[in-house]
Scaffold this active site. Structure first.
Site, PDB file in Angstrom:
ATOM      1  N   LYS A 171       0.829  -1.213   0.000  1.00  0.00           N
ATOM      2  CA  LYS A 171       0.000   0.000   0.000  1.00  0.00           C
ATOM      3  C   LYS A 171       0.858   1.254   0.000  1.00  0.00           C
ATOM      4  O   LYS A 171       0.587   2.208  -0.727  1.00  0.00           O
ATOM      5  CB  LYS A 171      -0.936   0.005   1.216  1.00  0.00           C
ATOM      6  CG  LYS A 171      -2.087  -0.955   1.137  1.00  0.00           C
ATOM      7  CD  LYS A 171      -3.059  -0.754   2.280  1.00  0.00           C
ATOM      8  CE  LYS A 171      -2.390  -0.756   3.638  1.00  0.00           C
ATOM      9  NZ  LYS A 171      -1.630  -1.984   3.940  1.00  0.00           N
ATOM     10  N   THR A 199       4.007   1.486  -0.963  1.00  0.00           N
ATOM     11  CA  THR A 199       4.706   1.529  -2.251  1.00  0.00           C
ATOM     12  C   THR A 199       3.770   2.022  -3.343  1.00  0.00           C
ATOM     13  O   THR A 199       4.154   2.837  -4.193  1.00  0.00           O
ATOM     14  CB  THR A 199       5.249   0.134  -2.602  1.00  0.00           C
ATOM     15  OG1 THR A 199       6.015  -0.363  -1.504  1.00  0.00           O
ATOM     16  CG2 THR A 199       6.131   0.182  -3.833  1.00  0.00           C
ATOM     17  N   ARG A 214       1.753   7.126   7.123  1.00  0.00           N
ATOM     18  CA  ARG A 214       2.001   7.077   8.564  1.00  0.00           C
ATOM     19  C   ARG A 214       3.489   6.939   8.852  1.00  0.00           C
ATOM     20  O   ARG A 214       4.238   6.371   8.065  1.00  0.00           O
ATOM     21  CB  ARG A 214       1.243   5.899   9.188  1.00  0.00           C
ATOM     22  CG  ARG A 214      -0.260   6.076   9.203  1.00  0.00           C
ATOM     23  CD  ARG A 214      -0.980   4.787   9.525  1.00  0.00           C
ATOM     24  NE  ARG A 214      -0.777   3.790   8.477  1.00  0.00           N
ATOM     25  CZ  ARG A 214      -0.877   2.484   8.667  1.00  0.00           C
ATOM     26  NH1 ARG A 214      -1.152   1.993   9.853  1.00  0.00           N
ATOM     27  NH2 ARG A 214      -0.689   1.663   7.659  1.00  0.00           N
ATOM     28  N   LYS A 233       8.670  -6.597   8.655  1.00  0.00           N
ATOM     29  CA  LYS A 233       7.867  -5.905   7.652  1.00  0.00           C
ATOM     30  C   LYS A 233       8.579  -4.698   7.061  1.00  0.00           C
ATOM     31  O   LYS A 233       8.239  -4.221   5.984  1.00  0.00           O
ATOM     32  CB  LYS A 233       6.522  -5.477   8.251  1.00  0.00           C
ATOM     33  CG  LYS A 233       5.494  -5.128   7.188  1.00  0.00           C
ATOM     34  CD  LYS A 233       4.135  -4.876   7.797  1.00  0.00           C
ATOM     35  CE  LYS A 233       3.113  -4.555   6.705  1.00  0.00           C
ATOM     36  NZ  LYS A 233       1.793  -4.238   7.239  1.00  0.00           N
ATOM     37  N   ALA A 246      -3.787  -0.310  12.112  1.00  0.00           N
ATOM     38  CA  ALA A 246      -5.228  -0.453  11.889  1.00  0.00           C
ATOM     39  C   ALA A 246      -5.811  -1.662  12.597  1.00  0.00           C
ATOM     40  O   ALA A 246      -7.010  -1.700  12.869  1.00  0.00           O
ATOM     41  CB  ALA A 246      -5.534  -0.533  10.399  1.00  0.00           C
ATOM     42  N   PHE A 261      -3.611  -1.680   6.389  1.00  0.00           N
ATOM     43  CA  PHE A 261      -4.111  -3.031   6.133  1.00  0.00           C
ATOM     44  C   PHE A 261      -5.260  -3.028   5.122  1.00  0.00           C
ATOM     45  O   PHE A 261      -5.351  -2.153   4.277  1.00  0.00           O
ATOM     46  CB  PHE A 261      -4.478  -3.728   7.440  1.00  0.00           C
ATOM     47  CG  PHE A 261      -3.303  -3.944   8.352  1.00  0.00           C
ATOM     48  CD1 PHE A 261      -2.201  -4.689   7.937  1.00  0.00           C
ATOM     49  CD2 PHE A 261      -3.269  -3.383   9.618  1.00  0.00           C
ATOM     50  CE1 PHE A 261      -1.110  -4.886   8.769  1.00  0.00           C
ATOM     51  CE2 PHE A 261      -2.169  -3.579  10.456  1.00  0.00           C
ATOM     52  CZ  PHE A 261      -1.098  -4.332  10.036  1.00  0.00           C
ATOM     53  N   PHE A 317       4.420  -7.890  -9.556  1.00  0.00           N
ATOM     54  CA  PHE A 317       5.724  -8.422  -9.183  1.00  0.00           C
ATOM     55  C   PHE A 317       6.352  -9.031 -10.440  1.00  0.00           C
ATOM     56  O   PHE A 317       5.643  -9.441 -11.368  1.00  0.00           O
ATOM     57  CB  PHE A 317       5.583  -9.513  -8.114  1.00  0.00           C
ATOM     58  CG  PHE A 317       5.222  -9.010  -6.748  1.00  0.00           C
ATOM     59  CD1 PHE A 317       4.653  -7.761  -6.551  1.00  0.00           C
ATOM     60  CD2 PHE A 317       5.440  -9.797  -5.629  1.00  0.00           C
ATOM     61  CE1 PHE A 317       4.316  -7.306  -5.286  1.00  0.00           C
ATOM     62  CE2 PHE A 317       5.111  -9.353  -4.354  1.00  0.00           C
ATOM     63  CZ  PHE A 317       4.540  -8.108  -4.180  1.00  0.00           C
ATOM     64  N   TRP A 374       6.959  -0.347  -8.585  1.00  0.00           N
ATOM     65  CA  TRP A 374       8.112  -0.868  -7.840  1.00  0.00           C
ATOM     66  C   TRP A 374       9.319  -1.000  -8.759  1.00  0.00           C
ATOM     67  O   TRP A 374      10.437  -0.646  -8.399  1.00  0.00           O
ATOM     68  CB  TRP A 374       7.764  -2.227  -7.222  1.00  0.00           C
ATOM     69  CG  TRP A 374       8.900  -2.858  -6.468  1.00  0.00           C
ATOM     70  CD1 TRP A 374       9.243  -2.642  -5.162  1.00  0.00           C
ATOM     71  CD2 TRP A 374       9.844  -3.817  -6.978  1.00  0.00           C
ATOM     72  NE1 TRP A 374      10.338  -3.400  -4.829  1.00  0.00           N
ATOM     73  CE2 TRP A 374      10.732  -4.126  -5.918  1.00  0.00           C
ATOM     74  CE3 TRP A 374      10.022  -4.437  -8.208  1.00  0.00           C
ATOM     75  CZ2 TRP A 374      11.770  -5.039  -6.064  1.00  0.00           C
ATOM     76  CZ3 TRP A 374      11.067  -5.338  -8.364  1.00  0.00           C
ATOM     77  CH2 TRP A 374      11.932  -5.630  -7.293  1.00  0.00           C
TER      78      TRP A 374
END
Length: 588
Positions: free
Chosen positions: A80, A82, A103, A114, A296, A324, A412, A440
């Protein structure tokens, strides 16, 4: 230099772009901030005097407001942040004046598995090291304000034990509060995932060493104060909320607040800089506001209302990311953040990955820190098709708010054309826009399809509406969220949760209180092992909390801790400092 994500670590990519990034002054000039509105924090980061900006722009129309959420994520996340950065870069490539709000990363995930949520590949924000390691001190300020409340409480309990009423009144200038040591609401906070501190005993020693009792630590971003930072609208609002935080109850069941302890003013003083939004940039030089950091699954999961309001005045497009999946992140934006702010989104993006859809479609479970099963690197359209039911459920959640979302397939390099095509086909059959994004790998150039879809979606007419009114009884609200958002058949409340919710209903003004659910992020249900779209299940509510300052009723679903744990192969093992250059490496 040829920058190739996958062959270079995120920190190496960030380090390369940091050599030519804009200064904070140049970034402020691009936003047309007045010099006194930009408060530099070194050469490349700054804070914003938001009150001056909002006053100067009080008659300026808002830009378009875009929310980014996702499907039910894997433990690694679905990108999210990214995607938020990639979309911003894509809008920049289309010549749009745009910014984003994300955030602040917590030290727990940053040092865990993470990462720092700075984005990744060619869609990340910089300077990475400072952003990831303490930033401008906001989380430290939240921690200090929170722990000061506990310092005031425990000192007061010690003095009430050690002195008679007359002596206590003479020394403290206030009468006895009669605090019940078995009904202390609050604990301490630390910004790491330290499971050893979940349950502790404090006050060991003599009478001068505090009051002996059980206590606990939560992760700092789960503090009620962090939630307050996300939803407050100005300093006055912050100050009022700080005095309503309930730290304990007396022996008659009456709430003891930070105001009762006369510590709310000092707590607010710790937050004078933290209330100001932070400003950094993408790899491609677009502005990124960073403010507040609540999770969240255990809090409201949003960046701040203040950051959104400032950016909407300064830009034609503003993107805000919700934590999330849509079941908890977007649901809280929809029914909490939008209520407090008065803002409504013009477009909503749901991020999906082939990897996550395979997980929801029956591929073997993978565990963070271990090699990913081969099924995730090999074509399997059947897994993807079955897993898309989870995506369709999240699309339906957003539709219930009155907005038709844009689905972003966060691509990806291991994804195949057949897998991507199946997702597009199912989304288009459901009547929503879908865009493939290679941000990405390619940065803004890879996000042009997504940017175009979002620009188009921002022109749609919406009928945005809350899921429930704030006059709805509390238990009924829990049931509505469980059935309409999570897909539960029913709810089941423990006797403790039922008793508390009925008490809150009777004693509090519920039309002033929001419903902030605590639930696992790894499933639509309260069981993290149930993937896809679980059927015929009941949401188990084990407890209910009341955050008086934030104005949240917090039902706790399933087994979830406000202090996450650190696994056996955490990220901090790979972080170090080059003693020749002073550069930090290994952050992701």
């Amino acid at each position: 230099m040829n920058i190739v994500p996958g062959k270079m670590a995120d920190w190496e990519i960030a380090e390369y772009f940091e050599k030519s990034m804009l200064t904070i002054t140049e970034l402020g000039e691009n936003l047309k901030l007045e010099p006194k509105e930009l408060l530099p924090y070194g050469h490349y980061m700054g804070k914003i005097d938001f009150q001056h900006v909002l006053q100067r722009h009080k008659n300026t129309p808002n830009g378009k407001y875009i929310a980014v959420t996702s499907i039910t994520p894997t433990p690694l996340g679905e990108g999210k942040s990214t995607t938020t950065i990639g979309l911003l870069q894509g809008l920049g490539k289309r010549g749009k004046k745009a910014a984003a709000a994300i955030r602040q990363p917590s030290g727990g995930p940053t040092m865990g598995t993470k990462g720092s949520a700075a984005g990744g590949g060619l869609s990340q924000c910089i300077p990475l090291t400072q952003y990831s390691l303490g930033f401008t001190g906001d989380i430290n300020a939240v921690s200090n304000a929170h722990n000061l409340a506990m310092t005031a409480l425990t000192a007061r309990m010690q003095h009430e034990r050690n002195y008679d009423d007359e002596t206590l009144l003479r020394l403290s200038k206030t009468p006895r509060l009669n605090i019940d040591p078995k009904r202390v609401n609050m604990g301490f906070v630390i910004d790491f995932c330290c499971q050893a501190l979940r349950n502790i005993i404090i006050g060991l020693g003599g009478t001068k060493d505090g009051f002996t009792m059980e206590s606990h630590f939560h992760i700092a971003v789960a503090s009620e104060i962090m939630g307050i930072l996300a939803i407050c609208t100005d300093l006055k609002d912050l100050r009022e909320r700080m005095g309503k935080i309930i730290v304990a109850y007396d022996r008659n069941g009456k709430a003891i607040t930070t105001h009762d302890l006369e510590v709310d003013g000092a707590m607010t003083a710790w937050l004078l800089d933290a209330i100001k939004p932070n400003l950094i940039q993408t790899l491609e030089g677009q502005p990124v506001f960073v403010h507040a950091g609540p999770f969240a699954n255990i809090s409201i999961g949003q960046s701040s209302i203040i950051a959104d309001k400032v950016s909407l005045k300064l830009n034609d497009y503003h993107i805000t990311e919700s934590g999330f999946g849509a079941d908890i992140g977007y649901e809280k934006m929809w029914n909490l953040k939008c209520h407090y702010s008065g803002l409504t989104p013009d477009a909503v993006v749901i991020v999906a990955t082939v990897r996550a859809l395979k997980s929801h479609g029956g591929a073997p479970e993978f565990i963070t820190g271990r090699p990913m099963p081969e099924e995730y690197n090999q074509e399997n359209v059947a897994f993807v098709e079955k897993g898309t039911q989870n995506l369709l459920h999240h699309i339906n959640i957003v539709k219930k708010s009155g907005i038709k979302p844009v689905v972003c397939i966060n691509a990806f390099i291991t994804d195949t054309k057949a897998e991507i095509q199946k997702i597009k086909e199912l989304c288009e059959n459901d009547g929503v826009r879908v865009a493939i994004s290679n941000h990405w790998e390619k940065g803004g150039e890879g996000a042009l399809e997504l940017a175009d879809a979002v620009i188009d979606a921002c022109e749609d007419k919406h009928n945005f509406k809350p899921l429930y009114t704030w006059n709805t009884p509390l238990i009924e609200r829990v049931s509505i969220i469980a059935k309409e958002v999570y897909g539960a058949r029913d709810i089941e409340l423990s006797s403790l949760a039922k008793e508390k919710l009925q008490k809150f209903e009777k004693e509090e003004n519920i039309n002033q209180l929001g419903m902030c659910m605590v639930k696992t992020s790894l499933s639509l249900s309260d069981n993290p092992k149930l993937k896809g779209v679980p059927q015929d299940w009941t949401l188990q509510i084990k407890d209910a909390l009341y955050y008086g300052g934030a104005g949240f009723i917090v039902p706790v679903a399933g087994d979830i801790s406000l202090m996450p744990g650190t696994g056996s192969n955490p990220g901090f093992k790979r972080i170090d400092v080059n003693t020749e250059t002073g550069k930090v490496y290994g952050i992701f």
